[in-house]
Scaffold this motif. Structure first.
Motif, short mmCIF file in Angstrom:
data_model
loop_
_atom_site.label_atom_id
_atom_site.label_comp_id
_atom_site.label_asym_id
_atom_site.label_seq_id
_atom_site.Cartn_x
_atom_site.Cartn_y
_atom_site.Cartn_z
N ASP A 111 81.52 -47.02 16.95
CA ASP A 111 80.67 -48.08 17.50
C ASP A 111 81.51 -49.06 18.31
N ASP A 112 80.90 -49.64 19.35
CA ASP A 112 81.59 -50.68 20.11
C ASP A 112 81.32 -52.08 19.54
N LEU A 113 80.34 -52.21 18.68
CA LEU A 113 80.07 -53.49 18.02
C LEU A 113 81.03 -53.68 16.85
N PRO A 114 81.37 -54.93 16.52
CA PRO A 114 82.24 -55.17 15.36
C PRO A 114 81.45 -55.04 14.05
N VAL A 115 81.02 -53.83 13.77
CA VAL A 115 80.21 -53.57 12.57
C VAL A 115 81.01 -53.91 11.32
N TYR A 116 82.27 -53.58 11.33
CA TYR A 116 83.21 -53.91 10.26
C TYR A 116 84.47 -54.49 10.91
N ALA A 117 85.36 -55.00 10.11
CA ALA A 117 86.66 -55.43 10.63
C ALA A 117 87.40 -54.21 11.16
N ASP A 118 88.23 -54.42 12.16
CA ASP A 118 88.94 -53.30 12.78
C ASP A 118 89.83 -52.54 11.81
N ASP A 119 90.22 -53.17 10.69
CA ASP A 119 91.08 -52.48 9.73
C ASP A 119 90.28 -51.75 8.64
N HIS A 120 88.93 -51.71 8.75
CA HIS A 120 88.13 -50.96 7.79
C HIS A 120 88.53 -49.48 7.88
N PRO A 121 88.77 -48.81 6.76
CA PRO A 121 89.32 -47.45 6.80
C PRO A 121 88.41 -46.39 7.41
N CYS A 122 87.12 -46.68 7.55
CA CYS A 122 86.20 -45.67 8.09
C CYS A 122 85.57 -46.10 9.41
N PHE A 123 86.11 -47.13 10.03
CA PHE A 123 85.51 -47.68 11.25
C PHE A 123 86.44 -47.48 12.44
N VAL A 124 85.89 -46.89 13.50
CA VAL A 124 86.61 -46.74 14.76
C VAL A 124 85.82 -47.52 15.80
N ARG A 125 86.36 -48.66 16.19
CA ARG A 125 85.67 -49.50 17.18
C ARG A 125 86.13 -49.10 18.57
N THR A 126 85.17 -48.74 19.40
CA THR A 126 85.49 -48.38 20.78
C THR A 126 85.41 -49.64 21.64
N ASP A 127 86.08 -49.59 22.77
CA ASP A 127 85.99 -50.65 23.76
C ASP A 127 84.85 -50.27 24.69
N GLU A 128 83.84 -51.14 24.84
CA GLU A 128 82.65 -50.78 25.62
C GLU A 128 82.99 -50.42 27.05
N SER A 129 84.09 -50.91 27.60
CA SER A 129 84.45 -50.56 28.97
C SER A 129 85.25 -49.26 29.03
N LEU A 130 85.94 -48.92 27.96
CA LEU A 130 86.73 -47.67 27.92
C LEU A 130 85.96 -46.53 27.27
N ARG A 131 85.00 -46.87 26.40
CA ARG A 131 84.23 -45.90 25.63
C ARG A 131 85.11 -45.21 24.59
N LEU A 132 84.67 -44.08 24.12
CA LEU A 132 85.44 -43.30 23.15
C LEU A 132 86.66 -42.72 23.85
N THR A 133 87.82 -42.95 23.29
CA THR A 133 89.06 -42.44 23.88
C THR A 133 89.59 -41.27 23.05
N ASP A 134 90.57 -40.57 23.60
CA ASP A 134 91.24 -39.50 22.83
C ASP A 134 91.83 -40.06 21.54
N ALA A 135 92.42 -41.25 21.62
CA ALA A 135 93.02 -41.87 20.42
C ALA A 135 91.94 -42.18 19.39
N ASP A 136 90.79 -42.70 19.84
CA ASP A 136 89.68 -42.98 18.92
C ASP A 136 89.22 -41.69 18.23
N ALA A 137 89.06 -40.63 19.02
CA ALA A 137 88.60 -39.35 18.47
C ALA A 137 89.62 -38.80 17.48
N GLY A 138 90.90 -38.95 17.79
CA GLY A 138 91.95 -38.51 16.87
C GLY A 138 91.91 -39.26 15.56
N ARG A 139 91.68 -40.57 15.63
CA ARG A 139 91.57 -41.38 14.41
C ARG A 139 90.35 -40.95 13.59
N ALA A 140 89.23 -40.67 14.27
CA ALA A 140 88.02 -40.21 13.57
C ALA A 140 88.30 -38.90 12.85
#
Length: 147
Positions: A111-140
């Protein structure tokens, strides 16, 4: 069951980017990243996007499939948004309600919204201007683990 809680705007498309000749703005490269998450982990998808307020979730799923999504979309979160509530707080409550009623061994929230804190172990926050990145997908994929 492994679950990807999937937002669309700011994850599968970018704010301000035009997608010519598409009624529904979806980036095929970003759909491919989500597909790889699903293939590597065996996860299924649950829609958290506000698109579910525009279309019934099976129709949203069909739109995503027509644009190339192969991650199986099995459900959506219930709309629990109260008047005046911040969208990220409502989304968090919706996800928690879904988890309370379903058996998920592991999950990740994209999600691009701050649904949880960025350090939540199950949350990958995307940057709305960059969208989902390779790094985000790798973390997921790391959060969900191999299939």
């Amino acid at each position: 069951m492994k679950v990807v809680f999937l937002d669309i705007d700011g994850v599968l498309n970018a704010t301000g980017v035009r997608y010519p000749e598409q009624e529904h703005p979806l980036d095929p490269l970003l759909l491919a990243l989500v597909n790889r998450i699903g293939m590597a982990t065996g996860a299924v998808g649950v829609l958290t996007t506000t698109w579910r307020m525009l279309y019934p979730w099976p129709e949203t799923r069909d739109i995503l499939v027509r644009h190339g999504l192969t991650l199986p979309i099995v459900s959506e979160t219930r709309d629990l948004w109260a008047d005046g509530e911040e969208p990220e707080r409502a989304r968090r409550r919706e996800i928690e309600a879904w988890l309370a009623n379903h058996d998920a061994d592991r999950y990740v929230i994209l999600d691009d919204l701050p649904v949880y804190a960025d350090d939540h172990p199950c949350f990958v926050r995307t940057d709305e201007s960059l969208r989902l990145t390779d790094a985000d997908a790798g973390r997921a994929r790391m959060i969900l683990g191999d299939a």
